[in-house]
Scaffold this active site. Structure first.
Site, PDB file in Angstrom:
ATOM      1  N   TYR A   1      46.546  54.195  49.419  1.00 47.61           N
ATOM      2  CA  TYR A   1      47.589  54.189  48.385  1.00 47.61           C
ATOM      3  C   TYR A   1      48.871  53.633  48.970  1.00 47.61           C
ATOM      4  O   TYR A   1      49.221  53.948  50.116  1.00 47.61           O
ATOM      5  CB  TYR A   1      47.851  55.608  47.867  1.00 47.61           C
ATOM      6  CG  TYR A   1      47.284  55.812  46.484  1.00 47.61           C
ATOM      7  CD1 TYR A   1      47.709  55.014  45.429  1.00 47.61           C
ATOM      8  CD2 TYR A   1      46.320  56.785  46.231  1.00 47.61           C
ATOM      9  CE1 TYR A   1      47.186  55.182  44.153  1.00 47.61           C
ATOM     10  CE2 TYR A   1      45.799  56.956  44.963  1.00 47.61           C
ATOM     11  CZ  TYR A   1      46.237  56.153  43.914  1.00 47.61           C
ATOM     12  OH  TYR A   1      45.721  56.309  42.675  1.00 47.61           O
TER      13      TYR A   1
ATOM     14  N   GLU B   1      52.099  52.828  46.766  1.00 47.91           N
ATOM     15  CA  GLU B   1      53.119  52.557  45.753  1.00 47.91           C
ATOM     16  C   GLU B   1      54.406  52.067  46.399  1.00 47.91           C
ATOM     17  O   GLU B   1      54.852  52.627  47.405  1.00 47.91           O
ATOM     18  CB  GLU B   1      53.447  53.829  44.960  1.00 47.91           C
ATOM     19  CG  GLU B   1      52.643  53.969  43.697  1.00 47.91           C
ATOM     20  CD  GLU B   1      51.537  54.979  43.834  1.00 47.91           C
ATOM     21  OE1 GLU B   1      51.053  55.139  44.983  1.00 47.91           O
ATOM     22  OE2 GLU B   1      51.165  55.579  42.816  1.00 47.91           O
TER      23      GLU B   1
ATOM     24  N   ASP C   1      52.461  30.713  31.769  1.00 46.34           N
ATOM     25  CA  ASP C   1      51.245  31.435  32.166  1.00 46.34           C
ATOM     26  C   ASP C   1      50.236  30.373  32.584  1.00 46.34           C
ATOM     27  O   ASP C   1      49.660  29.684  31.744  1.00 46.34           O
ATOM     28  CB  ASP C   1      50.742  32.254  30.985  1.00 46.34           C
ATOM     29  CG  ASP C   1      49.456  33.007  31.314  1.00 46.34           C
ATOM     30  OD1 ASP C   1      48.803  32.660  32.326  1.00 46.34           O
ATOM     31  OD2 ASP C   1      49.099  33.922  30.554  1.00 46.34           O
TER      32      ASP C   1
ATOM     33  N   THR D   1      46.461  34.539  36.825  1.00 48.74           N
ATOM     34  CA  THR D   1      45.387  35.311  37.446  1.00 48.74           C
ATOM     35  C   THR D   1      45.061  34.609  38.761  1.00 48.74           C
ATOM     36  O   THR D   1      45.511  33.491  39.001  1.00 48.74           O
ATOM     37  CB  THR D   1      44.130  35.352  36.559  1.00 48.74           C
ATOM     38  OG1 THR D   1      43.830  34.023  36.143  1.00 48.74           O
ATOM     39  CG2 THR D   1      44.332  36.229  35.346  1.00 48.74           C
TER      40      THR D   1
ATOM     41  N   LYS E   1      40.563  32.315  38.652  1.00 49.85           N
ATOM     42  CA  LYS E   1      40.014  31.211  37.840  1.00 49.85           C
ATOM     43  C   LYS E   1      39.955  29.955  38.718  1.00 49.85           C
ATOM     44  O   LYS E   1      39.214  29.956  39.699  1.00 49.85           O
ATOM     45  CB  LYS E   1      40.860  31.033  36.575  1.00 49.85           C
ATOM     46  CG  LYS E   1      40.801  32.267  35.645  1.00 49.85           C
ATOM     47  CD  LYS E   1      41.495  32.010  34.330  1.00 49.85           C
ATOM     48  CE  LYS E   1      41.345  33.168  33.359  1.00 49.85           C
ATOM     49  NZ  LYS E   1      42.431  34.161  33.462  1.00 49.85           N
TER      50      LYS E   1
ATOM     51  N   ARG F   1      39.453  38.906  41.526  1.00 46.98           N
ATOM     52  CA  ARG F   1      39.964  39.299  40.220  1.00 46.98           C
ATOM     53  C   ARG F   1      41.328  39.949  40.406  1.00 46.98           C
ATOM     54  O   ARG F   1      41.421  41.032  40.986  1.00 46.98           O
ATOM     55  CB  ARG F   1      38.950  40.303  39.662  1.00 46.98           C
ATOM     56  CG  ARG F   1      38.883  40.564  38.168  1.00 46.98           C
ATOM     57  CD  ARG F   1      38.949  39.366  37.364  1.00 46.98           C
ATOM     58  NE  ARG F   1      37.709  38.669  37.174  1.00 46.98           N
ATOM     59  CZ  ARG F   1      36.976  38.724  36.078  1.00 46.98           C
ATOM     60  NH1 ARG F   1      37.324  39.492  35.085  1.00 46.98           N
ATOM     61  NH2 ARG F   1      35.876  38.004  35.967  1.00 46.98           N
TER      62      ARG F   1
HETATM   63  N1  DSN Z   1      39.661  35.898  29.372  1.00 46.67           N
HETATM   64  C1  DSN Z   1      40.289  34.727  29.913  1.00 46.67           C
HETATM   65  C2  DSN Z   1      39.635  33.487  29.474  1.00 46.67           C
HETATM   66  O1  DSN Z   1      38.418  33.493  29.399  1.00 46.67           O
HETATM   67  O2  DSN Z   1      40.279  32.485  29.220  1.00 46.67           O
HETATM   68  C3  DSN Z   1      41.726  34.694  29.629  1.00 46.67           C
HETATM   69  O3  DSN Z   1      42.311  35.879  30.015  1.00 46.67           O
END
Ligand code: DSN
Length: 423
Positions: free
Chosen positions: A59, A61, A205, A231, A234, A240
């Site tokens: 932990y 924080e 974003d 994120t 991707k 993740r």
């Molecule tokens: N769920 C993602 C996507 O597939 O584009 C976006 O957050």
């Protein structure tokens, strides 16, 4: 009291054979199918190793040097590495690597800059935006006065005349530029001009395109955007997770919004894996990867056009292709289920001005990040387009689907995926 027993610590296979078996099955599924969901990728062995590490135990924080628990000698170093590597990679003045994923990263931005009921603007979901940019079923559409802009009817590209008109009318606190299903370059400079005109914070974003930005094949939102969220799993090919990056002047607001505003302890195993992903993305080979992602998407788009598919905006500049199946007389859901049986995994998706319902839309969304990580190139994109055309023409022909699934499996065997055990 019963005498203390030594803790038995067997392997996963011994402790929980059901979960172990399901993991093996998922490895197998990911190995033998062509994964075209544009938001997915194959994290490397090194990223998976860090994600699966004992750093999950701790932990912490707070932030490095200012935590609410002792014992941070190692965790502080892990987080500082992740932050400094990401700052260098993106050229960001400030980076927070603690958001649990993209949606919490975006919520932190709202918490930093908005009060409930404030006006905000984003690309509407049916035009290719994300739920958290103010769509009505999301908390962001319920707690704020959300105004969605769209794409033009003729080109299906972002309608900047509408963005400007709505921004002047509603004076949003936040202007989002970011997408989940938009195959074209995001023109950050045009958004910046409008944000300046109305005094909005410009928030980019870049979850889908972060890897392309790092690889230099999509313009960077820096230094134009005030805040950039993403994120990490991707096109960036990390674990993740999520990040908020911003100008130094907003660092305190953002950090306070992530913790203690929104979250408790950061997921340190994920933070370590984010650091690993940043190291990988700084290697010269990542630039080649990003270029190949885009080249493959363009080649796949051309192959599909040659088979009479209708592509939203007519093609792609990035990693994804949005197909409108209306002229093929097959709903997106039927097509994607048939494609999955044929070893080609995609998701059904609304297209702009869709006449069908969101859970049964007219389109499918495909992308090349995963298959490019396997090393597939232009010749394979031609085969892929041919297979997709065959399947969409005869989605009930089980013999055809089985034949294509076999050919896909054979192709995959020649292109082992990163992160998976030997295939
Ligand atoms: N769920 C993602 C996507 O597939 O584009 C976006 O957050």
């Amino acid at each position: 009291m019963a005498p203390p027993l030594p803790f038995r610590d067997p392997s996963l296979a011994e402790r929980d054979p059901e979960i172990a078996r399901l993991i093996r099955e998922e490895e197998q599924r990911e190995a033998v199918k062509l994964r075209l969901i544009p938001s997915e990728n194959y994290a490397s062995k090194a990223v998976c190793e860090a994600t699966g590490s004992i750093l999950t135990n701790k932990y912490s924080e707070g932030y490095a040097g200012k935590r609410y628990y002792e014992g941070q000698q190692i965790i502080d170093q892990v987080e500082e590495l992740a932050v400094s590597r990401m700052k260098a990679l993106f050229g960001a003045e400030h980076v927070n690597v603690q958001p649990y994923s993209g949606s919490p990263a975006n919520l932190a931005v709202y918490l930093a800059f908005c009060q409930a009921g404030d006006p905000i603007m984003g690309l509407s979901l049916p035009s290719g935006g994300h739920l958290t940019h103010g769509w009505n079923v999301s908390i962001t559409g319920k707690y704020f006065k959300s105004v969605g802009y769209g794409v033009t009817r003729d080109t299906h590209r972002i309608d900047f005349a509408e963005v400007r008109k709505l921004a002047l009318e509603h004076k949003p606190k936040i202007l989002w530029c970011g997408t989940s299903a938009y195959p074209r370059v995001l023109e950050f400079d045009k958004f910046r001009e409008i944000a300046d005109e109305v005094g909005a914070k410009l928030c980019a974003d870049i979850a889908h395109i972060a890897g392309l930005v790092v690889g230099g094949v999509h313009p960077s939102p820096f230094p134009l955007a005030d805040v950039v969220t993403t994120t990490t799993h991707k096109t960036l090919r990390g674990p993740r997770g999520g990040m908020v990056m911003c100008k130094a002047q907003y660092a305190k607001d953002i950090d306070r919004a992530v913790f203690p505003g929104l979250q408790g302890g950061p997921h340190n195993h994920t933070t370590a894996a984010i650091a690993v992903a940043a190291k990988e993305a700084a290697e010269p080979s990542f630039k080649t990867y990003a270029q190949n992602v885009v080249d493959n998407a363009k080649a796949l788009a051309e192959g599909l056009l040659s088979h009479g598919f209708t592509l939203v905006t007519g093609g792609t500049d990035n990693h994804l292709v949005l197909i409108d199946l209306t002229n093929k007389n097959i709903p997106g859901k039927v097509a994607s289920k048939a494609l999955d049986r044929a070893g080609i995994v995609c998701n059904y998706n609304a297209v702009p001005f869709d006449q069908r319902k969101p859970f049964d839309p007219s389109g499918i969304r495909i992308g090349t990040p995963s298959i490019t990580s396997r090393g597939l190139g232009i010749p394979e994109m031609k085969r892929l387009a041919n297979w997709m055309a065959e399947v969409v023409k005869a989605p009930d022909d089980e013999a055809l689907l089985t034949r294509v699934a076999g050919e896909v499996r054979e192709l995959c065997a020649g292109f082992p995926a990163p992160g998976l055990p030997v295939q």
